[in-house]
Structures are given as structure tokens and as C-alpha cells.
Write a protein that holds these residues in place. Structure first.
Motif, PDB file in Angstrom:
ATOM      1  N   VAL A  26       0.829  -1.207   0.000  1.00  0.00           N
ATOM      2  CA  VAL A  26       0.000   0.000   0.000  1.00  0.00           C
ATOM      3  C   VAL A  26       0.862   1.256   0.000  1.00  0.00           C
ATOM      4  N   VAL A  27       1.870   1.303   0.861  1.00  0.00           N
ATOM      5  CA  VAL A  27       2.727   2.496   0.941  1.00  0.00           C
ATOM      6  C   VAL A  27       3.446   2.728  -0.387  1.00  0.00           C
ATOM      7  N   VAL A  28       3.981   1.667  -0.972  1.00  0.00           N
ATOM      8  CA  VAL A  28       4.666   1.798  -2.262  1.00  0.00           C
ATOM      9  C   VAL A  28       3.673   2.214  -3.352  1.00  0.00           C
ATOM     10  N   SER A  29       2.497   1.584  -3.371  1.00  0.00           N
ATOM     11  CA  SER A  29       1.485   1.928  -4.384  1.00  0.00           C
ATOM     12  C   SER A  29       1.050   3.378  -4.274  1.00  0.00           C
ATOM     13  N   MET A  30       0.826   3.833  -3.043  1.00  0.00           N
ATOM     14  CA  MET A  30       0.366   5.203  -2.852  1.00  0.00           C
ATOM     15  C   MET A  30       1.410   6.224  -3.301  1.00  0.00           C
ATOM     16  N   LYS A  31       2.682   5.876  -3.228  1.00  0.00           N
ATOM     17  CA  LYS A  31       3.729   6.792  -3.683  1.00  0.00           C
ATOM     18  C   LYS A  31       3.759   6.889  -5.209  1.00  0.00           C
ATOM     19  N   HIS A  32       3.253   5.860  -5.887  1.00  0.00           N
ATOM     20  CA  HIS A  32       3.322   5.829  -7.344  1.00  0.00           C
ATOM     21  C   HIS A  32       1.993   6.139  -8.036  1.00  0.00           C
ATOM     22  N   LEU A  33       0.907   6.175  -7.286  1.00  0.00           N
ATOM     23  CA  LEU A  33      -0.384   6.520  -7.868  1.00  0.00           C
ATOM     24  C   LEU A  33      -0.562   8.034  -7.874  1.00  0.00           C
ATOM     25  N   PRO A  34      -1.375   8.545  -8.775  1.00  0.00           N
ATOM     26  CA  PRO A  34      -1.623   9.996  -8.771  1.00  0.00           C
ATOM     27  C   PRO A  34      -2.190  10.452  -7.417  1.00  0.00           C
ATOM     28  N   TYR A  35      -1.747  11.605  -6.982  1.00  0.00           N
ATOM     29  CA  TYR A  35      -2.142  12.155  -5.677  1.00  0.00           C
ATOM     30  C   TYR A  35      -3.668  12.214  -5.534  1.00  0.00           C
ATOM     31  N   GLU A  36      -4.348  12.644  -6.571  1.00  0.00           N
ATOM     32  CA  GLU A  36      -5.806  12.805  -6.519  1.00  0.00           C
ATOM     33  C   GLU A  36      -6.522  11.477  -6.315  1.00  0.00           C
ATOM     34  N   LEU A  37      -5.878  10.373  -6.683  1.00  0.00           N
ATOM     35  CA  LEU A  37      -6.498   9.063  -6.556  1.00  0.00           C
ATOM     36  C   LEU A  37      -6.436   8.519  -5.137  1.00  0.00           C
ATOM     37  N   THR A  38      -5.458   8.957  -4.367  1.00  0.00           N
ATOM     38  CA  THR A  38      -5.270   8.404  -3.025  1.00  0.00           C
ATOM     39  C   THR A  38      -5.484   9.413  -1.900  1.00  0.00           C
ATOM     40  N   HIS A  39      -5.788  10.639  -2.233  1.00  0.00           N
ATOM     41  CA  HIS A  39      -6.029  11.671  -1.224  1.00  0.00           C
ATOM     42  C   HIS A  39      -7.357  12.354  -1.541  1.00  0.00           C
ATOM     43  N   PHE A  40      -8.167  12.521  -0.522  1.00  0.00           N
ATOM     44  CA  PHE A  40      -9.530  12.994  -0.733  1.00  0.00           C
ATOM     45  C   PHE A  40      -9.790  14.302  -0.002  1.00  0.00           C
TER      46      PHE A  40
END
Length: 193
Positions: free
Chosen positions: A167-181
């Protein structure tokens, strides 16, 4: 799309990840569960409530889909999701503290899982390898609860450490808007920084 709808959609995807992971682990008879990747994702991205709800819904759906044990163990999943949310949501997650934080997430839930295994199921779970280890160790001085707790603590720790790292690695590589609300204005400011 409203922020609440985005969050609910995100949680639904997280539940689906839990279900798929669980089915893969059962199919391959793995000694880990893979049923909490979505829980950790929801807890880390959205907070404790989302982590707990994701685990609960995932466990109930898994139970309906044939793994009756998942319904009972969803309670310990809720505890893990809530703890992951408190320890990881909106925090700087250093690689040095990650193993320790994972231990804090795992141990209370492992104790709860050991109680469920011991008192409801006599040391039997849907995971064949885990059940075998618990039954074998229960013939030692550990007895049934000690063997259930030790087995759960080890398998849960490995399972949750894998989930949290993914999860931590994925969140660093996914677009910010996709993982932050956040509201759109705040998100655009952070992306611009």
C-alpha cells in the motif's frame, strides 16, 4: 463527483481487493491470508473508520461467498483497519518505523483472532497450513490458545507487513488525486508544491 462518492467507491475497490486476495490465498493454500490489503489501503488513505468498515464488509462478503470463518474473523480485521488508520493515515511513514507500526497493528488483532480460533473453532481456520500448525503446537506446553496466538502473531505480522508495504509503495506511485480525498483547491495546491 462528490468527495463522499469518491470515498465510497475507493472503499468498494478496497473490499474487492480483500476478497480477491483472500480467494488467492485459499486457492493456493498459503500460510498468509492476503485479505487485508484493501483494509490497509482504506485505513491508510481514508483513516480508521474506512479501514474498519472495509474489513467488516470484506469479511461479511467473503463469508457469504463460502468462507464462513471470514465472518467471525472480520472483527479482528476491523481492529486492524482502525489501528492502521490511526497509525498511518496522514502521517509520514518512514521505512524505519514501518515494521514497528505493523507490529502495533498486528498484535492486538492476533490476540483477538486467537480467541476466536480457540473458543469458537477449536483451533481450526479456513487456512489449512495455519490450522495444521496450530493443531501441532497445541500438543506442546503452549496448549491451544498459546499455539493459536503464536501462529496468528507470526502469520498476521508477515501478512500485514506485506500488505502495508504494498500500500505504501502503491500510494507513492499513484496519482495524488487518486489516493487523497481533500477538496479540489487543497489538492491542486499540494500537487503544485
Amino acid at each position: 463527483m462528490s468527495n463522499n462518492i469518491k470515498k465510497l467507491t475507493f472503499m468498494a475497490v478496497a473490499v474487492a481487493i480483500n476478497i480477491v486476495g483472500s480467494k488467492i490465498a485459499l486457492f493456493l493454500n498459503l500460510p498468509i491470508f492476503l485479505d487485508s490489503i484493501g483494509t490497509m489501503l482504506a485505513g491508510i488513505a481514508l483513516g480508521p473508520l474506512a479501514g474498519g468498515l472495509t474489513a467488516l464488509v470484506g469479511g461479511l462478503v467473503n463469508g457469504v461467498l463460502g468462507d464462513i470463518y471470514a465472518i467471525y474473523f472480520s472483527i479482528s480485521g476491523v481492529l486492524m483497519g482502525v489501528l492502521a488508520g490511526f497509525l498511518f493515515h496522514n502521517k509520514k511513514n518512514s521505512w524505519v518505523l514501518l515494521p514497528l507500526k505493523t507490529l502495533v497493528v498486528t498484535l492486538p488483532a492476533s490476540a483477538l483472532s486467537a480467541c476466536i480460533e480457540t473458543f469458537l473453532f477449536g483451533g481450526i481456520t479456513s487456512a489449512v497450513v495455519t490450522t495444521f500448525i496450530i493443531q501441532a503446537l497445541s500438543q506442546t506446553a503452549l496448549k491451544l490458545f498459546g499455539s493459536a496466538f503464536l501462529t496468528q502473531a507470526v502469520t498476521d505480522y508477515v501478512d500485514k507487513l506485506i500488505a502495508i508495504i504494498l500500500v505504501v509503495v502503491s500510494m507513492k506511485h499513484l496519482p495524488y488525486e487518486l489516493t487523497h480525498f481533500e477538496d479540489n483547491k487543497k489538492a491542486k495546491e499540494k500537487v503544485a508544491d
